[in-house]
Design an enzyme around this catalytic site. Structure first.
Site, PDB file in Angstrom:
ATOM      1  N   TYR A  85      12.873 -16.326 -11.511  1.00 24.60           N
ATOM      2  CA  TYR A  85      12.816 -14.865 -11.426  1.00 24.60           C
ATOM      3  C   TYR A  85      12.378 -14.264 -12.751  1.00 24.60           C
ATOM      4  O   TYR A  85      11.580 -13.342 -12.798  1.00 24.60           O
ATOM      5  CB  TYR A  85      14.170 -14.288 -11.004  1.00 24.60           C
ATOM      6  CG  TYR A  85      14.065 -12.801 -10.723  1.00 24.60           C
ATOM      7  CD1 TYR A  85      13.669 -12.351  -9.470  1.00 24.60           C
ATOM      8  CD2 TYR A  85      14.329 -11.859 -11.712  1.00 24.60           C
ATOM      9  CE1 TYR A  85      13.530 -10.998  -9.213  1.00 24.60           C
ATOM     10  CE2 TYR A  85      14.193 -10.515 -11.469  1.00 24.60           C
ATOM     11  CZ  TYR A  85      13.797 -10.088 -10.217  1.00 24.60           C
ATOM     12  OH  TYR A  85      13.650  -8.739  -9.967  1.00 24.60           O
ATOM     13  N   PHE A 137     -13.360   6.146  -8.976  1.00 25.48           N
ATOM     14  CA  PHE A 137     -13.118   5.087  -8.005  1.00 25.48           C
ATOM     15  C   PHE A 137     -11.932   5.549  -7.155  1.00 25.48           C
ATOM     16  O   PHE A 137     -11.009   6.189  -7.659  1.00 25.48           O
ATOM     17  CB  PHE A 137     -12.825   3.737  -8.657  1.00 25.48           C
ATOM     18  CG  PHE A 137     -12.631   2.660  -7.630  1.00 25.48           C
ATOM     19  CD1 PHE A 137     -13.724   2.167  -6.938  1.00 25.48           C
ATOM     20  CD2 PHE A 137     -11.370   2.207  -7.305  1.00 25.48           C
ATOM     21  CE1 PHE A 137     -13.548   1.214  -5.930  1.00 25.48           C
ATOM     22  CE2 PHE A 137     -11.189   1.255  -6.305  1.00 25.48           C
ATOM     23  CZ  PHE A 137     -12.275   0.760  -5.619  1.00 25.48           C
ATOM     24  N   THR A 138     -11.971   5.197  -5.862  1.00 24.08           N
ATOM     25  CA  THR A 138     -11.004   5.757  -4.895  1.00 24.08           C
ATOM     26  C   THR A 138      -9.543   5.662  -5.361  1.00 24.08           C
ATOM     27  O   THR A 138      -8.885   6.694  -5.542  1.00 24.08           O
ATOM     28  CB  THR A 138     -11.157   5.038  -3.541  1.00 24.08           C
ATOM     29  OG1 THR A 138     -11.090   3.628  -3.776  1.00 24.08           O
ATOM     30  CG2 THR A 138     -12.499   5.371  -2.897  1.00 24.08           C
ATOM     31  N   ASP A 228     -11.198   0.276 -16.902  1.00 28.85           N
ATOM     32  CA  ASP A 228     -11.041  -0.422 -15.632  1.00 28.85           C
ATOM     33  C   ASP A 228     -11.870  -1.698 -15.762  1.00 28.85           C
ATOM     34  O   ASP A 228     -13.092  -1.668 -15.659  1.00 28.85           O
ATOM     35  CB  ASP A 228     -11.534   0.457 -14.484  1.00 28.85           C
ATOM     36  CG  ASP A 228     -11.311  -0.198 -13.118  1.00 28.85           C
ATOM     37  OD1 ASP A 228     -11.231  -1.441 -13.067  1.00 28.85           O
ATOM     38  OD2 ASP A 228     -11.220   0.533 -12.112  1.00 28.85           O
ATOM     39  N   LYS A 271     -10.801  -9.284  -7.985  1.00 30.35           N
ATOM     40  CA  LYS A 271     -12.260  -9.207  -8.143  1.00 30.35           C
ATOM     41  C   LYS A 271     -12.679 -10.318  -9.115  1.00 30.35           C
ATOM     42  O   LYS A 271     -12.548 -11.472  -8.794  1.00 30.35           O
ATOM     43  CB  LYS A 271     -12.676  -7.827  -8.657  1.00 30.35           C
ATOM     44  CG  LYS A 271     -11.956  -6.662  -7.986  1.00 30.35           C
ATOM     45  CD  LYS A 271     -12.363  -6.435  -6.549  1.00 30.35           C
ATOM     46  CE  LYS A 271     -11.502  -5.386  -5.855  1.00 30.35           C
ATOM     47  NZ  LYS A 271     -11.267  -4.132  -6.528  1.00 30.35           N
ATOM     48  N   ARG A 395     -19.866   3.768   1.752  1.00 27.97           N
ATOM     49  CA  ARG A 395     -19.509   4.398   0.484  1.00 27.97           C
ATOM     50  C   ARG A 395     -20.308   5.698   0.438  1.00 27.97           C
ATOM     51  O   ARG A 395     -21.417   5.752  -0.068  1.00 27.97           O
ATOM     52  CB  ARG A 395     -19.890   3.488  -0.703  1.00 27.97           C
ATOM     53  CG  ARG A 395     -18.817   2.456  -1.019  1.00 27.97           C
ATOM     54  CD  ARG A 395     -17.575   3.109  -1.547  1.00 27.97           C
ATOM     55  NE  ARG A 395     -16.483   2.172  -1.841  1.00 27.97           N
ATOM     56  CZ  ARG A 395     -15.246   2.294  -1.380  1.00 27.97           C
ATOM     57  NH1 ARG A 395     -14.949   3.249  -0.540  1.00 27.97           N
ATOM     58  NH2 ARG A 395     -14.309   1.467  -1.760  1.00 27.97           N
ATOM     59  N   PHE A 462     -11.121   6.528   4.438  1.00 29.13           N
ATOM     60  CA  PHE A 462     -12.129   5.556   4.877  1.00 29.13           C
ATOM     61  C   PHE A 462     -11.516   4.280   5.442  1.00 29.13           C
ATOM     62  O   PHE A 462     -12.129   3.606   6.256  1.00 29.13           O
ATOM     63  CB  PHE A 462     -13.088   5.209   3.715  1.00 29.13           C
ATOM     64  CG  PHE A 462     -12.386   4.692   2.493  1.00 29.13           C
ATOM     65  CD1 PHE A 462     -11.859   5.575   1.567  1.00 29.13           C
ATOM     66  CD2 PHE A 462     -12.244   3.328   2.273  1.00 29.13           C
ATOM     67  CE1 PHE A 462     -11.196   5.098   0.430  1.00 29.13           C
ATOM     68  CE2 PHE A 462     -11.596   2.850   1.151  1.00 29.13           C
ATOM     69  CZ  PHE A 462     -11.058   3.738   0.236  1.00 29.13           C
TER      70      PHE A 462
END
Ligand SMILES: *Cc1c(COP(=O)(O)O)cnc(C)c1O
Length: 471
Positions: A85, A137-138, A228, A271, A395, A462
Site C-alpha cells: 500500500y 484540450f477537452t 502538458d 499516450k 474533433r 462528445f
C-alpha cells in the site's frame, strides 16, 4: 526554418526501406463484419463512434490513449509489481525514470492524465484567474474551469488554418500572451498552460525557440509555466527534424532541455509513455508539490501509487525509457506520416503538416455542403465506420461543447475527424486499408447527409451524445 517536413519519407530516409524497431511476438485476432452489420451497429451507437462496441471495430483509430502495445520487457515487469500500500518499490523506479528523462524534481502519481490535471488545476488556480494556453484540450480546460479559471487561447493564428505549412503550429503567440498579461495583470494569470504536441491543432509541435521565449517572458512577470507532456516525445522528434541546431541531438536530450524551461508537467501515460493506464504530475516547486501531494490522497490514492497498481508503475517506468529512443519515435511518427502522405497524394484534405499521433481529415472541406450545426465531422466519422469498420472520432463542434455563458455551441474553425494511430499496434497494410476507405467515402461525399443531435450530456458531450441523420 527548414523545409524538411514537406519532403517525403523516401526522400528523407534515402532509397532503402526502413521498418519498426520491433517484431511481433503475440497477436490479437480482429473480426470483419458485413456492410449491413456495420450500418446497424452505427445506428445503434447513435452515429457516435464512442458508443460502438470495440468488438464491432475492424481497425480502431479512435484514440492512441491506453491502446499502445507493451513490450516483452513491460509485460515481464508486471510480474515484478510490488503491491505494498505504501512505499512500493515501483514508485521509486517511476520517480527515477521521470527525473532522468524529464528532469523534474517532485513526482505525484495519478490514475491517468485527468487526475493530474485535476490536482494541478486545484492547487495552481484561484477562482477568477486566467489560464493562457496553446489551444484548449477537452479535459484540461474542463478542470481549469472547474477550479474557477478561465482558459484563453494564445496559440499562433496558423494553428487554426488546416492548410498552413508552418513547421511549429503549436507555438504560443508571444504578443497575444503579453497582451493578456498586461490587460488583466500578472497576478491574475494562474500559469501558462503549454501543450507539446498540440492535440486539437492536429498533433502540431511547439519549437524550442518558442518555449525559451515563453520562459523569458513569464520570468519577467513572475508567472509559472506548466506543460502538458502527454505527447512530448513526438514534439521532441519534430524539433530534432525541423529546428536548426537540434539535428544532432537525441530525442532524450531535446525532451529534457524542453522540460527545463517549464516549472512542471502533467502526463497522460496512456499516450507516449506506452502503457494502458497511468499518469503523473511532476513539479519543481515545493509549494505546489506539497499542495498536490495533500490532494492526491483525497482523490487518487496514496502518494506512492496515486491510483495505479505497483505493476502499472513498473511497466510505466520501462515505457518512459522505451518511448524516448530515437528509432522508436521515428517509426512511430513515420507510420502516421505514411498514412497522411497516401491521403495527401489522393487529394484528400487533411491538416498539414502531418502531425505526430494522428491524421486529421478536414471535414469542413470534404463535406462542404453540410453546415457546421449539422456536425459534418461527426457524420464523416460515422460514414467511414460504415464503409470499412475503421473507427475515428470527431474533433469539431461536438467536441468544442457550448459556451458556458451563452449556452450556444462553440463553433471552432477546425471541423475535423481524427484517425489516431495506436503505438506499436498496426502494420503498414492496416494503414493501406484505412486510406482506401477514406478515399471511398471521399469519392461519395456529394451524397452525404448531416446529423442532428438527439441526446446531449452536460459534460464532455462528445463521449456520449447521440445523433440521427437529418431528414
Ligand atoms: C489524453 C489527454 C489528456 C488527459 O489524459 P487522460 O489520461 O485521458 O485522463 C490530457 N491532455 C492531452 C493532450 C491528452 O491527449
Amino acid at each position: 526554418m527548414s523545409e524538411k517536413h514537406v519532403v517525403t519519407m523516401g526522400q528523407q530516409f534515402g532509397r532503402r526501406s526502413w521498418a519498426e524497431p520491433w517484431k511481433i511476438k503475440m497477436v490479437e485476432p480482429i473480426k470483419t463484419m458485413s456492410p449491413e452489420e456495420r450500418q446497424r451497429a452505427i445506428e445503434e451507437a447513435g452515429y457516435n463512434t464512442f458508443l460502438l462496441r470495440s468488438e464491432d471495430v475492424y481497425i480502431d483509430l479512435l484514440t492512441d490513449s491506453g491502446t499502445s502495445a507493451m513490450s516483452d520487457r513491460q509485460w515481464a515487469a508486471l510480474m515484478l509489481g510490488d503491491e505494498a500500500y505504501a512505499g512500493s518499490r515501483n514508485f521509486y523506479d517511476l520517480e527515477e525514470a521521470i527525473r532522468t528523462y524529464y528532469g523534474y524534481k517532485y513526482i505525484v502519481p495519478t490514475h491517468q492524465g485527468r487526475g493530474a490535471e485535476h490536482l494541478i488545476s486545484q492547487v495552481a488556480i484561484e477562482p477568477g484567474q486566467y489560464v493562457p494556453g496553446n489551444m484548449y484540450f477537452t479535459t484540461t480546460k474542463l478542470h481549469q474551469e472547474l477550479a474557477g479559471g478561465k482558459f484563453v487561447d494564445v496559440i499562433i493564428d496558423e494553428a487554426h488554418d488546416p492548410a498552413s505549412l508552418h513547421p511549429f503550429k503549436g507555438n504560443i503567440d508571444l504578443a497575444k500572451l503579453e497582451d493578456l498579461i498586461q490587460r488583466v495583470g500578472p497576478e491574475k494569470i494562474a500559469y501558462v498552460s503549454v501543450a507539446g504536441t498540440v492535440n486539437m491543432a492536429g498533433g502540431q509541435p511547439i519549437s524550442m525557440e518558442n518555449i525559451k521565449a515563453v520562459r523569458a517572458l513569464t520570468d519577467k512577470y513572475g508567472i509559472r509555466v506548466y506543460l502538458d507532456a502527454t505527447r512530448m516525445m513526438e514534439n521532441a522528434y519534430f524539433i530534432q527534424e525541423r529546428e536548426p541546431g537540434y539535428e544532432d541531438k537525441s530525442v532524450a536530450e531535446i525532451l529534457k532541455e524542453f522540460c527545463s524551461y517549464t516549472d512542471g508537467a502533467w502526463m497522460s501515460a496512456k499516450k507516449d509513455n506506452l502503457v494502458n493506464i497511468g499518469g503523473w504530475l511532476a513539479l519543481n516547486h515545493e509549494d505546489h508539490f506539497e499542495a498536490a501531494r495533500n490532494l492526491v490522497v483525497v482523490y487518487e490514492g496514496l502518494h506512492t501509487y496515486g491510483g495505479m497498481a505497483g505493476r502499472d508503475m513498473a511497466a510505466l517506468a520501462i515505457g518512459i525509457q522505451e518511448a524516448v529512443q530515437d528509432d522508436y519515435v521515428r517509426a512511430r511518427v513515420g507510420q502516421v506520416r505514411y498514412l497522411g502522405e497516401l491521403l495527401t497524394d489522393w487529394g484528400i484534405p487533411i491538416v498539414q503538416p502531418i502531425g505526430g499521433h494522428a491524421i486529421f481529415l478536414d471535414a469542413r472541406k470534404i463535406y462542404e455542403h453540410i453546415p457546421q450545426d449539422q456536425f459534418p465531422a461527426q457524420a464523416l466519422a460515422a460514414h467511414i465506420y460504415a464503409d470499412s469498420g475503421v473507427r475515428g472520432m470527431e474533433r469539431g463542434v461536438v467536441s468544442a461543447g457550448r459556451n458556458p455563458e451563452t449556452g450556444e455551441h462553440n463553433y471552432p474553425k477546425l471541423e475535423l475527424v481524427r484517425l489516431t494511430i495506436p503505438r506499436r499496434v498496426y502494420t503498414q497494410a492496416h494503414m493501406d486499408v484505412v486510406a482506401e476507405s477514406v478515399k471511398a467515402v471521399f469519392d461519395r461525399r456529394h451524397e452525404a447527409k448531416g446529423l442532428r443531435m438527439v441526446y446531449e450530456p452536460k459534460y464532455l458531450r462528445f463521449f456520449q451524445a447521440r445523433f440521427e441523420p437529418v431528414a
